[in-house]
Scaffold this active site. Sequence first.
Site, PDB file in Angstrom:
ATOM      1  N   HIS A  16       0.845  -1.180   0.000  1.00  0.00           N
ATOM      2  CA  HIS A  16       0.000   0.000   0.000  1.00  0.00           C
ATOM      3  C   HIS A  16       0.892   1.246   0.000  1.00  0.00           C
ATOM      4  O   HIS A  16       2.032   1.181   0.458  1.00  0.00           O
ATOM      5  CB  HIS A  16      -0.818  -0.079   1.296  1.00  0.00           C
ATOM      6  N   SER A 252      -8.106   4.717   3.147  1.00  0.00           N
ATOM      7  CA  SER A 252      -8.270   3.376   3.701  1.00  0.00           C
ATOM      8  C   SER A 252      -8.125   2.389   2.563  1.00  0.00           C
ATOM      9  O   SER A 252      -8.409   2.698   1.410  1.00  0.00           O
ATOM     10  CB  SER A 252      -9.635   3.246   4.371  1.00  0.00           C
ATOM     11  N   LYS A 253      -7.691   1.183   2.926  1.00  0.00           N
ATOM     12  CA  LYS A 253      -7.435   0.198   1.887  1.00  0.00           C
ATOM     13  C   LYS A 253      -8.726  -0.167   1.162  1.00  0.00           C
ATOM     14  O   LYS A 253      -8.710  -0.677   0.063  1.00  0.00           O
ATOM     15  CB  LYS A 253      -6.796  -1.044   2.491  1.00  0.00           C
ATOM     16  N   ARG A 254      -9.852   0.105   1.807  1.00  0.00           N
ATOM     17  CA  ARG A 254     -11.121  -0.256   1.184  1.00  0.00           C
ATOM     18  C   ARG A 254     -11.651   0.832   0.251  1.00  0.00           C
ATOM     19  O   ARG A 254     -12.583   0.596  -0.495  1.00  0.00           O
ATOM     20  CB  ARG A 254     -12.156  -0.572   2.264  1.00  0.00           C
ATOM     21  N   ASP A 255     -11.026   1.990   0.316  1.00  0.00           N
ATOM     22  CA  ASP A 255     -11.460   3.108  -0.522  1.00  0.00           C
ATOM     23  C   ASP A 255     -11.110   2.802  -1.981  1.00  0.00           C
ATOM     24  O   ASP A 255      -9.950   2.676  -2.344  1.00  0.00           O
ATOM     25  CB  ASP A 255     -10.692   4.339  -0.004  1.00  0.00           C
TER      26      ASP A 255
END
Length: 509
Positions: A16, A252-255
């Site tokens: 990331h 966020s990694k989910r974005d």
Amino acid sequence: MTVRVRYAPSPTGHLHIGGARTALFNYLFARKNGGDFIVRIEDTDQKRHVAEAEASQLKNLAWLGIHWDESVDRGGPYAPYRSSERLALYHQYAQMLVDKDLAYPCFCTEAMLEEERERMRGAGLAPKYSGRCALLSPDERAARIAAGEPYALRFRVPPGKTYEIDDEIRGRVSFRSDDMGDFVIIKQDGMPTYNFAVTVDDHLMQINHVIRGEEHLSNTPRQLAIYEAFGWDPPAFAHLPLILNEDKQKMSKRDERTMQFVEQYRALGYLPEALVNFIALLGWAPPGEKELFRLDELIDLFDLSRVSKSPAVFDRQKLMWMNHHYLQKVDPAWIAEVAYPYVRERYPAVPENPSDALWSWFVRVARLYQKELSFAAELALRADLFFKVRFAPETLSAHEPPSLNGWVQEGLDVETSMRVLQAVKDALSSFAHVGQKDMADVPPEAIKDILKAQQKATGIKGKAFFMPIRLAVTGLAHGPELDQTLSLLGLSFVRARLTEALAKLTQAG
Ligand code: GLU
């Protein structure tokens, strides 16, 4: 004392941007201070474990030019560097705490704990462990263990204490032990918790500076409590500021809206030099206005005292600007190679394996557009006219020569424009013998000569000469070098376009 720092990813996915920044800052700090940089894989959370993630993390770090001194692949004096291979150590150290009654077995089930947390939330309290198993008698503990009841090990947090760190970025931060509640160090399944493993590992690996993301600040007091229980000196801490996305929200990694993985940028033709340069400036800046730095310059300049407390904003435009800068130095063949699959995706007629002739045409298109690109894959969009002409002529309408209005809007005189188009068209007919199937059939030098000669013959120069040709052929008023453009689009297409434009203007006149 040798500086020893670590990047400790949990292998839950690709590298990331935030992880890359943590790794880079640790690396820069180690290199600047002649220290060691360790990559430790924290893979004890099996629910979140993703196969291939470890290899992908290492591959992308290496691609960025971030090289480690000790890790899973190359060993080192404190091996193993993968938490799942250190379980015996965690158990050994946990037992030391149990022996001193600084940790105890907890038999509470997940359901009981959840109910307890619910009750506390209901009473408006921050949930924490009630301490139900803290006071069991040694006999009762022994009996329940003997009966085979599953248990976790919990750390006994001393009451009424204040834990403090002098964070190298955030300054003094204090935490009250009374806010913590006794916490698990070894789970029922025998796995250590993050806070326990990280502390034991940092100590055993002689890590003396912990540089990591701000989201771990709240874990620090638990780690300090563990250091204290063992009588170990804690390392220095530096918590890096959050990275916000362009909407000023925590990345966020989910974005899904912001591309967040090094891998994604790499695939699109971003260069490691650009990413490293960009990532280095996420929360850190050397004195002065300069913004472009090579890795060796960053090592030279890096200093934790210039890391900001306030969040960094991920500015994609800036990354594109930086990449554009570094992209100017690469071989156009590299751009072509990265862009080729993207062009194929848009234009299915593009063959999987290009012939030599197609490949050299493709590389020339890449060279022609290099100055305009922010990343290599952008070629598929920027040079779409070229790909359409060759692979999807039925979609060319967007590039048709404009009607009269278009010429007037560009400030062109219609009669002059028609003279230019006619002269160039006639001049190009001298090449009619050249194979019309071949795209790059007339070399750009020959086209340059023709254009020069026709400027002389018509007495029309500059914009009044070049723009009508470009507008007729590409449908656009601006674009890269005209002689290359015409050469790469091919004689038959160019002549057809000149004829079409002349027809449109004649009709309008
Ligand atoms: N494994 C942790 C993470 O991936 C590392 C935390 C730390 O550096 O202490 O966030």
